[in-house]
Scaffold this motif. Structure first.
Motif, PDB file in Angstrom:
ATOM      1  N   ARG A  55       0.747  -1.121  -0.010  1.00 59.88           N
ATOM      2  CA  ARG A  55      -0.007  -0.032   0.071  1.00 59.88           C
ATOM      3  C   ARG A  55       1.015   1.255  -0.063  1.00 59.88           C
ATOM      4  O   ARG A  55       1.699   1.382   0.890  1.00 59.88           O
ATOM      5  CB  ARG A  55      -0.845   0.022   1.196  1.00 59.88           C
ATOM      6  N   GLU A  65      -2.921   3.843  -2.402  1.00 63.51           N
ATOM      7  CA  GLU A  65      -2.748   2.753  -3.758  1.00 63.51           C
ATOM      8  C   GLU A  65      -2.449   1.441  -3.267  1.00 63.51           C
ATOM      9  O   GLU A  65      -1.279   1.359  -2.390  1.00 63.51           O
ATOM     10  CB  GLU A  65      -1.941   3.243  -4.853  1.00 63.51           C
ATOM     11  N   THR A  66      -3.365   0.566  -3.737  1.00 62.33           N
ATOM     12  CA  THR A  66      -2.955  -0.947  -3.372  1.00 62.33           C
ATOM     13  C   THR A  66      -2.399  -1.532  -4.574  1.00 62.33           C
ATOM     14  O   THR A  66      -3.176  -1.536  -5.560  1.00 62.33           O
ATOM     15  CB  THR A  66      -4.095  -1.719  -2.753  1.00 62.33           C
ATOM     16  N   GLN A  82      -5.395  -6.230  -9.576  1.00 55.35           N
ATOM     17  CA  GLN A  82      -4.435  -5.071  -9.050  1.00 55.35           C
ATOM     18  C   GLN A  82      -2.945  -5.673  -9.135  1.00 55.35           C
ATOM     19  O   GLN A  82      -2.103  -4.873  -8.661  1.00 55.35           O
ATOM     20  CB  GLN A  82      -4.716  -4.810  -7.465  1.00 55.35           C
TER      21      GLN A  82
END
Length: 85
Positions: A55, A65-66, A82
Motif C-alpha cells: 500500500r 494505492e494498493t 491489482q
C-alpha cells in the motif's frame, strides 16, 4: 521501504452466503514476509484465499494505492486485477 509504503497480507473468507469477504489483515515487514504469510494462511487451511500487498500513500491500511504482490487460493477478481503483471 519509504515511510509511505506498507506491506501486508489479507485473508479472504466465505460468508454465510458463500461469498468471499475480506478477513484479517496482517501488517508485514516487507513483500517477502507478506507473501509467506498469505501463502501459509491458505496452505494451513486458515482461509480459502489470501493476498500479499503493498500500500502506497495514506497512513492506514484502508487508504492509498494498493498493489497486489501475490494471490493464493480463492480471492476476489478485483484483487487479482491489482497485480502489476
Amino acid at each position: 521501504m519509504s515511510g509511505d509504503e506498507r506491506y501486508g497480507a489479507t485473508t479472504f473468507v466465505r460468508d454465510r452466503f458463500g461469498q468471499l469477504r475480506e478477513g484479517r489483515t496482517y501488517p508485514c515487514a516487507d513483500g517477502e514476509v507478506a507473501r509467506k504469510v498469505a501463502e501459509d494462511r491458505v496452505a494451513q487451511g486458515w482461509a480459502p484465499g489470501a493476498a500479499a500487498f503493498l500500500r502506497r500513500g495514506g497512513g492506514e491500511f484502508d487508504e492509498g494505492e494498493t498493489v497486489t504482490l501475490a494471490a493464493f487460493g480463492d480471492v476476489p477478481r478485483e484483487v487479482r486485477d491489482q497485480m502489476p503483471f
